[in-house]
Each structure stands twice: as structure tokens, then as C-alpha cells.
Design an enzyme around this catalytic site. Structure first.
Site, short mmCIF file in Angstrom:
data_model
loop_
_atom_site.label_atom_id
_atom_site.label_comp_id
_atom_site.label_asym_id
_atom_site.label_seq_id
_atom_site.Cartn_x
_atom_site.Cartn_y
_atom_site.Cartn_z
N ASP A 1 -11.87 -11.84 0.62
CA ASP A 1 -11.94 -11.90 2.08
C ASP A 1 -10.62 -12.42 2.62
OD1 ASP A 1 -13.48 -12.44 4.79
OD2 ASP A 1 -12.39 -14.27 4.28
N ASP B 1 -11.44 -6.47 6.48
CA ASP B 1 -10.86 -7.67 5.84
C ASP B 1 -11.66 -8.15 4.63
OD1 ASP B 1 -13.02 -8.66 7.26
OD2 ASP B 1 -12.01 -10.51 7.82
N GLU B 2 -12.54 -7.34 4.12
CA GLU B 2 -13.31 -7.72 2.93
C GLU B 2 -13.41 -6.54 1.97
OE1 GLU B 2 -17.12 -9.53 3.76
OE2 GLU B 2 -16.35 -10.44 5.59
#
Ligand SMILES: [Mg+2]
Length: 310
Positions: A12, A108-109
């Protein structure tokens, strides 16, 4: 058990949009910074806040006016979505140097299955996560946190609940640890449990994640049927599996290509948004989160304070 030997990571990016902007603007390094929907108007919404801004009490999805009231010298930057997509893909490429099994989960992960490749790079999964973390930091200026576990759901849980609070940014969660860790937490911390569901669980006498996990599935289905009707069985099973960390789904590589399947994503907002302007900015955030890597089959449901994109 087939899945028990897997080593899965969820990587993350911390304050992703804000971190990208800070890396691009070294002059703002020591200043609180947010990326906000519409910097010209105080009604815009904060999409991302850097750790310094969060330290001033600023939170994601709050109104820019409120954020500026808390921190008058806040640096406000307009979102540059294409730039964030490019950096996200750059991070995928770094991950891919460690395993071919990389699945972007949102902008974002990303999930990494390093079961087969870990031994090529490191003695332990933590050591490997640390190497990947340094490489991403060096290449992009973005700080990543890694949850490590044998299933995707536990890796996600390890990241959200533990790695983000760990000084190393890395945390391994095994199934054996669940009774002493995750199960002690309030049900509000459970993945996919929004504020409404949390209230329902509490009323049903299930205040902790462990109390959901330890209710026999048949009984949980019965309890939820009484509240939500016959069609709630799938929901009951979903929550029960999440609470128990059960998830056989593989890390699916190659989802950067446009996928024919639709994708689902749900977030709970801190309050109701009534103005179209605000809604558009929030939707843009969700849209980017869910669809950047996956095509654009999009149906948006908005009920109470929950947006659902399916
Ligand atoms: Mg993040």
C-alpha cells in the site's frame, strides 16, 4: 491445505497522491500538503493528505475549507490523475521484478504472490518486503507498507490494521495469530464492514471481529436473515469468511489490461455529500481507484452515505 503455504503481500502506498506531489515538488518537503478537488474553491474535497497534514488533524474526504481552517499554511495541489496512474504503473513494474504475480487492487494498493520467488531474493518475507519498500521509495519517493499473510484478505487486513501502524511499515499476520490480534478488535475494523453494518452486528450481539468469526456460519446466516431477509446469506458468508481470514482467491496478474469483468469497490464516507461538485470529486477518486487498471464498466449506486461502484 493447499493455500497454507502461500506468501502474499499487499503493498500500500502511504498518502499516495500527496506523496507523488511531494516527490515532484521538493520545495514542499517540510510543509503540510493536500491534494484537493478544487483548490480555487474552499468547497473542494481533500483527496489525499501528507503525514504532516494528517498531523494537523486533516483527514481524507473532508472539505478544503475545514482543512484550511485547521492549517492556514496548507499547500493545496490540484489532482493530476494521469500522473498518479503513471506512478502506480511504475510501482507495478518494480513489483514485477520480484514476482510475475502482481495484481493491482486499486491505484495505490497491489497484491504480490511471492511464494515461488521469495527464496531468490531474501531469507524471509519481511526482508523481501523491506527490499521492495526501499526500491519503490528510491524510484518514486513513495513510502509503501506491506501486509504479509497466506491469503489476500489477511494480507489486506495485516496492512490496514497493523503494517500502517508499525514503524517498519511491515507486518506478518498468520491464521494462528487471529485470536490474539484481529479477533479482539471491534467489528468496525473489519474489512468491508461500514458504519451501518457495524451497528447491525452490535445489535446482533457481535461487537468484535472474533464474535463474528466464532459464530457458526449457519447461525450467522439465520441471524442476518432475521434482519435483512432471505437474500442475506451471501453477505453473511462474506463477513464470516473475512472474519476468519478465509480466502482461496489467487493473485491474478495482468489486470493492467482492460478486463472484460466488472469490478466492485465500496467506501464509506465520513458524512453525506449533497452537492454534485463534492460527489463528482469523490466519485473521481473511487473511479480511479477501481477502474484505472480494469476498464470502465461502471454502475454507481449511492445509498445513505455509501457509494458503491459495481
Ligand atoms: Mg494508501
Amino acid at each position: 491445505m493447499k493455500s497454507s503455504n502461500r506468501v502474499i503481500m499487499l503493498g500500500d502506498c502511504q498518502s499516495f497522491y500527496a506523496s507523488v506531489e511531494k516527490a515532484d515538488h521538493p520545495e514542499y518537503k517540510d510543509r503540510p500538503l493536500v491534494v484537493a478537488g478544487d483548490p480555487e474553491r474552499r468547497s473542494g474535497i481533500v483527496l489525499a493528505a501528507c503525514p504532516l497534514a494528517k498531523g494537523k488533524g486533516i483527514t481524507t474526504a473532508e472539505r478544503l475549507g475545514e482543512a484550511l481552517a485547521k492549517c492556514p499554511d496548507l499547500v493545496v495541489i490540484k489532482p493530476r490523475m494521469q500522473k498518479y496512474i503513471d506512478v502506480s504503473m511504475q510501482i507495478t513494474e518494480i513489483y514485477k521484478t520480484f514476482t510475475d504475480l502482481v495484481e493491482p487492487y486499486s491505484i495505490d494498493e497491489q497484491f504480490l504472490d511471492v511464494t515461488g520467488s521469495m527464496h531468490l531474493f531474501a531469507e524471509s518475507s519481511e526482508e523481501l518486503a523491506n527490499m521492495i519498500q526501499s526500491q519503490v521509495q528510491e524510484a518514486t519517493g513513495v513510502y509503501t507498507r506491506f501486509g504479509i499473510a497466506e491469503t489476500k484478505i489477511l494480507a489486506k487486513t495485516a496492512c490496514d490494521n497493523y503494517a500502517k501502524k508499525n514503524p517498519s511499515g511491515i507486518y506478518t499476520l498468520t491464521k494462528e495469530m487471529l485470536p490474539e490480534t484481529l479477533w479482539k478488535r471491534p467489528v468496525s475494523d473489519m474489512f468491508m464492514a461500514g458504519s451501518k453494518m457495524t451497528r447491525h452486528f452490535t445489535v446482533m450481539g457481535l461487537p468484535t471481529i472474533g464474535s463474528v468469526a466464532q459464530t457458526p456460519l449457519g447461525k450467522l446466516k439465520q441471524m442476518m436473515r432475521r434482519k435483512f431477509g432471505k437474500n442475506s446469506d451471501i453477505k453473511a458468508e462474506m463477513y464470516w469468511r473475512i472474519a476468519n481470514g478465509i480466502d482461496d482467491s489467487p493473485v491474478r496478474p495482468g489486470t493492467h489490461q482492460v478486463a472484460p469483468k466488472s469490478v466492485g469497490h465500496m467506501i464509506t464516507l465520513p458524512r453525506d455529500y449533497a452537492k454534485l461538485e463534492e460527489i463528482k470529486v469523490v466519485l473521481l477518486g473511487i473511479y480511479i481507484k477501481t477502474c484505472v487498471h480494469k476498464g470502465s464498466n461502471l454502475l454507481i449506486l449511492w445509498r445513505n452515505n455509501i457509494f458503491q461502484v459495481v
